[in-house]
Design an enzyme around this catalytic site. Structure first.
Site, PDB file in Angstrom:
ATOM      1  N   CYS A 158       0.806  -1.225   0.000  1.00  0.00           N
ATOM      2  CA  CYS A 158       0.000   0.000   0.000  1.00  0.00           C
ATOM      3  C   CYS A 158       0.846   1.286   0.000  1.00  0.00           C
ATOM      4  CB  CYS A 158      -0.999  -0.039   1.147  1.00  0.00           C
ATOM      5  SG  CYS A 158      -2.395   1.038   0.845  1.00  0.00           S
ATOM      6  N   HIS A 170      -3.631  -5.494   2.165  1.00  0.00           N
ATOM      7  CA  HIS A 170      -3.295  -5.640   3.583  1.00  0.00           C
ATOM      8  C   HIS A 170      -3.972  -6.923   4.049  1.00  0.00           C
ATOM      9  CE1 HIS A 170      -2.056  -1.452   4.339  1.00  0.00           C
ATOM     10  NE2 HIS A 170      -2.965  -1.119   3.471  1.00  0.00           N
TER      11      HIS A 170
HETATM   12  N1  GLN Z   1      -2.032   6.837   2.186  1.00  0.00           N
HETATM   13  C1  GLN Z   1      -2.177   5.977   1.039  1.00  0.00           C
HETATM   14  C2  GLN Z   1      -3.545   6.068   0.378  1.00  0.00           C
HETATM   15  O1  GLN Z   1      -4.517   6.415   1.010  1.00  0.00           O
HETATM   16  C3  GLN Z   1      -1.843   4.547   1.438  1.00  0.00           C
HETATM   17  C4  GLN Z   1      -2.802   4.022   2.476  1.00  0.00           C
HETATM   18  C5  GLN Z   1      -2.392   2.692   3.036  1.00  0.00           C
HETATM   19  O2  GLN Z   1      -1.215   2.357   3.152  1.00  0.00           O
HETATM   20  N2  GLN Z   1      -3.406   1.940   3.436  1.00  0.00           N
HETATM   21  O3  GLN Z   1      -3.662   5.767  -0.787  1.00  0.00           O
END
Ligand code: GLN
Length: 242
Positions: free
Chosen positions: A93, A190
């Site tokens: 992510c 995740h």
């Molecule tokens: N901040 C990033 C987004 O919202 C990644 C979020 C995350 O790692 N879940 O796209």
């Protein structure tokens, strides 16, 4: 045989149980008699890339990514050398987004590592969903959970999920999820990813062992519980073909 795992900035990039990915890598190695040493690096620690066999970058909020971003510039060249030399990386992510050229948000543009030819632009709404996807290189579906505002565009690179059966993936438009580049897996999944996808965990171990020892014969493990979790998610979100 032994493997050195480097977990980069777990104090900042560690959302939704990303740490579970480390536990899978460690246990699936140890169950096979492979020693593992795990080193966590905080922002100011010097990183010895020549010692690392697997590097993990987890997910983070935009704010945390911004903090990490400055540090990434100083390790870019060494990280680039590691990737081009076939070093194994799992980036999730926020970590995945930072592998690319940039992540553009309403607050501005965060510069990434440019290790992989991709870029990310934030859009609304956030893409939040369970995900089930396929890739012909893997023996069964890959499952996980996504929550991201960023839309990632990977051009002609190989996606990690080449067919999304449920969920949004990279951008909700082109039917791809994540990226496979050399021995790098970048993904929005995740969940954590590896406990429910032992086939993905073993691919990372395989590539790391092959790079270090020239070959890797991973003995099979009893994956009944892991596969039960995987099959449950597939059955819950994907219509069974009759
Ligand atoms: N901040 C990033 C987004 O919202 C990644 C979020 C995350 O790692 N879940 O796209």
């Amino acid at each position: 045989m032994n493997l050195n795992i480097a977990h980069l900035f777990p104090d900042l990039l560690n959302l939704y149980g990303d740490r579970g990915n480390i536990q899978s890598l460690v246990m699936r190695s140890r169950w096979r008699g492979i020693d593992v040493s795990l080193r966590e690096y905080t922002l100011d620690d010097p990183i010895d890339f020549s010692r690392a066999d697997i590097i993990l970058l987890g997910g983070g909020s935009d704010r945390e990514q911004q903090i990490v971003c400055g540090r990434l510039k100083s390790i870019r060249d060494e990280f680039h050398g590691y990737v081009e030399d076939g070093g194994t990386v799992l980036a999730i992510c926020g970590g995945y987004q930072l592998l690319g050229h940039y992540y553009e948000t309403s607050e501005g543009k965060m510069e990434g590592l440019s290790l992989v030819d991709l870029y990310t632009v934030q859009k609304s709404p956030r893409l939040i969903s369970n995900v089930v996807m396929e890739n012909e290189d893997f023996p069964c579906e890959i499952v996980g959970f996504e929550n991201h505002g960023g839309r990632t565009y990977i051009g002609n690179n190989r996606p990690f999920g080449s067919r999304i059966l449920y969920g949004n993936g990279n951008n909700g438009e082109d039917g791809t999820e994540g990226i496979l580049y050399k021995n790098v897996i970048g993904t929005y999944l995740h969940g954590p990813l590896l406990p429910k996808n032992p086939h993905v965990c073993d691919r990372l171990l395989q590539s790391a062992l092959e790079r270090k020892y020239g070959k890797a014969d991973l003995s099979p493990l009893d994956d009944r519980l892991e596969m039960q979790a995987n099959r449950y998610i597939v059955g819950r979100f994907v219509q069974k073909k009759s």
